[in-house]
Motif scaffolding. Structure first.
Motif: not given
Length: 498
Positions: A426-431
């Motif tokens: 999963x993509x977890x980097x908010x930027x």
């Protein structure tokens, strides 16, 4: 005897039968016998009686008195002895014998006059084996449990496919495969929950009505809330809410839910369908592939007793062993003799696709790569296969591949030639997630109805810190398809039909 196919009654004949049966209903009620009593004094199920007396010798009396009930699916009335096959909901049957000697002349005549095929009937009497060896209840009393005012379809001829899905209740009465599929679905769901429990997952529920659609690329259904005076979307996926749960510390979470996608319907797609999604902190897409394989193999064992399942047409399909893992780009290039990479320009991909009749609306390179892969590779997949590493521009919620630029750590699982499940790191980097949402919003502004929106609430959750996480989504209806060999409308108990 003839070889002619039984002819179903006409609408006029059904109307006549209904009138006759309604008159019998009135007669029952007027006599005080009741056509629809609130209860009948059942003491045993048909299944329990059959299980207790599996090897009863021919023409034997047991001395055991039972009260059982079931639907009349066969009826033969003679002079002093009448026979009926009573069917339980699970399809098991027992013979009821109504004799002059046991019930008396008045009761026997009422049986002949008032009981029809399809009625639910209660009988009480001794369990015996008939002269033909048929396990039976020799009734000392009987009672209508529910009067059927419409006739059953012919039990010796197949319902049409359309009749099966439009009148599933009739399908369940007359066809064992329909009853098996309902049981199989329950066994699959129980197995999934058991496997998750063994890995310390928690089951939760997330909203079906959402203020914005997200979690998948799909066209949503739109409704309106009078209370909130706003448009709402029926859930296309629970992903963004389940990830909020991971942010909140529920590090192993799953949901079995209903999803709605306002798209086409065919043998593998339904506008309303059941979905499993699961997320686990501190894992990646390789580990999720392992867990998904375990979930499916355990479900197959729960239904079939083995990882080798037998489909409705008699074909055996092996879900056992370690499943193949196949690179999307490598397998595409090998099958097509190409050298496509994630950096191949859109114009070059369009040039390859055009002679093959492949066209992509709202074209981006990743969509062409996926369509080309489906053209060249998908038809040859026979065994269960994880197709690994997808284009970045088609996967806005997935982490970028750790070693291959332009790809993401995503797999799709193919079984029986259709996509059954998908899994991510999963993509977890908010930027980066915000950047991906913005790109999706641009696609939406150009008319892509499946593109996602910028979900500020979800981004705010990510900004509080989401651990490295693996995720998976799988269609429950499609899992039943893989285990039973049926189409999607057969695996859904009451599918949407026009």
């Amino acid at each position: 005897m003839t070889d002619e196919t039984p002819v179903e009654p006409t609408a006029e004949e059904i109307s006549e039968q209904k009138a006759v049966r309604l008159a019998k209903r009135d007669r029952l009620n007027e006599s005080g016998a009741e056509a629809y009593p609130v209860s009948v004094p059942i003491t045993a199920t048909i299944a329990a009686v059959r299980a207790k007396y599996t090897d009863l010798e021919i023409d034997t009396a047991t001395g055991d008195t039972v009260g059982v009930a079931g639907r009349v699916v066969h009826l033969r009335n003679t002079g002093k002895l009448c026979f009926a096959s009573l069917q339980a909901g699970n399809g098991e049957r027992i013979q009821a014998m109504i004799s002059l000697a046991e019930v008396g002349e008045e009761s026997l005549e009422l049986w002949k006059e008032l009981v029809d095929l399809g009625d639910h009937v209660f009988v009480s009497g001794e369990v015996i084996s008939s002269r033909r060896g048929e396990l039976s209840v020799l009734a000392t009393e009987w009672k209508i449990a529910s009067k059927a005012v419409l006739p059953l379809p012919n039990l010796h001829s197949e319902l049409s496919d359309e009749a099966r899905v439009r009148s599933r209740y009739l399908d369940l009465i007359v066809r064992e495969q329909a009853r098996f599929t309902v049981r199989a679905r329950a066994q699959v769901n129980a197995s999934l929950r058991s496997t998750f429990a063994s890995h310390d997952f928690l089951e939760v529920e997330t909203p079906m009505l959402q203020t914005m659609h997200g979690g998948a690329s799909a066209r949503p259904f739109i409704t309106n809330s009078n209370a909130f005076d706003t448009d709402l979307f029926l859930r296309i996926a629970p992903e963004l809410f389940l990830k909020r749960a991971v942010v909140g510390g529920i590090e192993r979470v799953f949901e079995i839910n209903r999803n709605f996608r306002n798209e086409g319907a065919d043998s593998t797609h339904s506008p309303e369908f059941a979905m499993l999604e699961a997320y686990q902190a501190y894992g990646d897409y390789n580990q999720m592939a392992d867990l998904t394989q375990e979930l499916i193999q355990n479900a197959a064992i729960a239904v079939a007793g083995s990882t080798t399942v037998t489909w409705a047409d008699g074909t055996e399909y092996d879900l056992g062993g370690q499943w193949d893992r196949l690179s999307m780009l490598d397998s595409l290039n090998a099958a097509a003799g190409l050298s496509i990479t994630a950096q191949t320009p859109l114009a070059e991909l369009e040039a390859i696709a055009k002679p093959l009749g492949i066209e992509v609306a709202h074209a981006i390179p990743g969509k062409y790569i996926e369509e080309l892969w489906e053209h060249f590779v998908k038809p040859g997949l026979m065994r269960p296969t994880f197709v690994m590493d997808f284009p970045l521009d088609t996967s806005p919620l997935v982490r970028e591949h750790r070693s291959i630029p332009g790809l993401v750590e995503k797999w799709d699982l193919y079984i029986r030639g259709f996509e059954l499940a998908t899994g991510y790191s999963e993509l977890v980097d908010p930027v980066i997630q915000r950047e991906r949402f913005v790109e999706q919003a641009k696609l939406a502004s150009r008319g892509d109805l499946e593109a996602m929106q910028v979900d500020e609430e979800f981004l705010r959750a990510l900004e509080h810190g989401m651990p490295p996480t693996m995720g998976m989504g799988m269609g429950i209806d499609r899992l039943l398809m893989a285990i039973t060999g049926l189409g999607i409308r057969e695996t859904i108990l009451f599918p949407l039909v026009k």
